[in-house]
Design a protein around this motif. Sequence first.
Motif, PDB file in Angstrom:
ATOM      1  N   GLY A 125      40.607  33.582   3.971  1.00 12.01           N
ATOM      2  CA  GLY A 125      41.226  32.642   4.901  1.00 12.01           C
ATOM      3  C   GLY A 125      42.738  32.752   4.917  1.00 12.01           C
ATOM      4  O   GLY A 125      43.350  33.044   5.941  1.00 12.01           O
ATOM      5  N   CYS A 126      43.362  32.558   3.751  1.00 11.48           N
ATOM      6  CA  CYS A 126      44.814  32.491   3.713  1.00 11.48           C
ATOM      7  C   CYS A 126      45.443  33.728   3.110  1.00 11.48           C
ATOM      8  O   CYS A 126      46.664  33.888   3.139  1.00 11.48           O
ATOM      9  N   GLY A 127      44.629  34.609   2.562  1.00  8.60           N
ATOM     10  CA  GLY A 127      45.164  35.846   2.019  1.00  8.60           C
ATOM     11  C   GLY A 127      45.740  35.731   0.623  1.00  8.60           C
ATOM     12  O   GLY A 127      46.255  36.698   0.077  1.00  8.60           O
ATOM     13  N   GLU A 128      45.647  34.553   0.059  1.00 14.21           N
ATOM     14  CA  GLU A 128      46.214  34.369  -1.271  1.00 14.21           C
ATOM     15  C   GLU A 128      45.480  35.203  -2.320  1.00 14.21           C
ATOM     16  O   GLU A 128      44.267  35.299  -2.316  1.00 14.21           O
ATOM     17  N   ILE A 129      46.248  35.770  -3.217  1.00  8.06           N
ATOM     18  CA  ILE A 129      45.693  36.627  -4.262  1.00  8.06           C
ATOM     19  C   ILE A 129      45.782  35.933  -5.610  1.00  8.06           C
ATOM     20  O   ILE A 129      46.843  35.464  -6.006  1.00  8.06           O
ATOM     21  N   SER A 130      44.660  35.865  -6.306  1.00  5.63           N
ATOM     22  CA  SER A 130      44.708  35.390  -7.685  1.00  5.63           C
ATOM     23  C   SER A 130      44.282  36.524  -8.599  1.00  5.63           C
ATOM     24  O   SER A 130      43.531  37.408  -8.211  1.00  5.63           O
ATOM     25  N   SER A 131      44.794  36.498  -9.795  1.00  2.48           N
ATOM     26  CA  SER A 131      44.383  37.479 -10.778  1.00  2.48           C
ATOM     27  C   SER A 131      43.505  36.786 -11.800  1.00  2.48           C
ATOM     28  O   SER A 131      43.839  35.715 -12.282  1.00  2.48           O
ATOM     29  N   VAL A 132      42.372  37.387 -12.093  1.00  2.00           N
ATOM     30  CA  VAL A 132      41.502  36.765 -13.090  1.00  2.00           C
ATOM     31  C   VAL A 132      41.172  37.779 -14.185  1.00  2.00           C
ATOM     32  O   VAL A 132      41.397  38.975 -14.040  1.00  2.00           O
ATOM     33  N   ASP A 133      40.631  37.232 -15.256  1.00  2.13           N
ATOM     34  CA  ASP A 133      40.280  38.052 -16.410  1.00  2.13           C
ATOM     35  C   ASP A 133      39.171  39.049 -16.053  1.00  2.13           C
ATOM     36  O   ASP A 133      38.124  38.659 -15.554  1.00  2.13           O
TER      37      ASP A 133
END
Lengths: 154, 154
Positions: free
Chosen positions: A105-113
Motif C-alpha cells: 500500500g504505502c511502500g514502507e520497508i521494514s527489516s525483520v530478523d
Amino acid sequence: MPHPHPPSDAAPLAERLRARGLRLTTQRQRVLAAVAALEHATPEEIASQLREEAGPGGAAPDTSTVYRNLELLERLGLVWHTHLGKGAPVYHAAEHPHLHVVCAGCGEISSVDPALLDGAAERLAADLGFQLDVGHVALSGTCRACRERAGSES
Amino acid sequence: MPHPHPPSDAAPLAERLRARGLRLTTQRQRVLAAVAALEHATPEEIASQLREEAGPGGAAPDTSTVYRNLELLERLGLVWHTHLGKGAPVYHAAEHPHLHVVCAGCGEISSVDPALLDGAAERLAADLGFQLDVGHVALSGTCRACRERAGSES
DNA sequence: TTAACTGCAAAAGGTTTGCATTGGA
DNA sequence: TCCAATGCAAACCTTTTGCAGTTAA
C-alpha cells in the motif's frame, strides 16, 4: 549520515579485489560506501547520492559505473539486492543480513530478523534440496496502517 | 494447452466488471485466459501467446492493451504478479494461490504450498500487525542442481 | 607498461501515455 | 447514443553495451 566513505569498509573490498586480480578504484569505494550508508537504495538513488557528495564541480561516478560496480560488489559478496516492488531493485550491505518486509500500500520497508524464515528454509531444504537465500527475500503484504485505512473506506 | 479461453473464466470476470461499470471485451477475456494458461508469464510472453493464438491475419490485443488489462485484472483480484528476478514481472491466476521459489542460478521456478509461510505470517501479524500476502511472495535461493554444479567447480 | 576501469553516448528493454477510432451497454 | 476501451505511435525510464581515453598495479 556524515561519513562519505569510511575507510573501514575499504579493507575487505581491497582484499577481495586483489584476490581476483581486480583493481581498487575510488568509484568502487564510493559505491560501496553509499550502499552501506543509504540502506535499501536503488541504483538511481545511489548514483544521485554520489553526485550530491561530489558537489558541483566534483566528479561523481557515471551511472553505468554505478551499475557495473553494484554487480561486481554483489559478486564479491559485499552487497545484496532485493526486488521490493515493481520498480528498481534496492541494494544493501551484505553485513548484518536482514529480511525485507514491504507494504504494497504505502511502500514502507521494514527489516525483520531472518530467523523468521528458519522453519520455511528447513522445509525447503528437506523437501526440494533448495537452499533459501534469506538476504534476497522480500515479503510483501499490507501494513497495519494501510489495512486500517482500507477498512474504513469502501 | 489447447483451450484458448475457457468460458468458465468469463463468468467472474463479467461479474466484477459489471459491478464497477466496466466493459467485458474480448481482449480482457483473452488476457485473463492467457495468464491462466501460461502460469508465470511475463507481459511480453502473454502478448506473444495472444499473437500466436490469433495467427497470421488475426488481430491480437496490442501490447499496451495487455499491460492495461493486466493492471485491471489485478485490481479486480483475478490475477497476481510477482517479481522473480531482475527482468519483467510474472503474472498468474489468483485462483489456487501458490508460493514461488526461484533458483538464482538457473532461473527455474517451483511452486510450493503457501502453508510453508504460515508460521512466518502469524509472527508478522502478531509482532508488526503486518498482513503477509503470500501470493506476491517470491523466495529466491539455489536449487539442488545448481548447488552441486557450483560445488564441483572452483 | 598494460590491461582493468571509467565516462560518454548510443542502444536496448520494458512500460506508459496521448489521441483518434472503435465498440460494448 | 455515449463513453469505456482499443490500437497505434511516440515518449519514457531504467539498464546495458561499445569504444576510446584513463589509471591502478
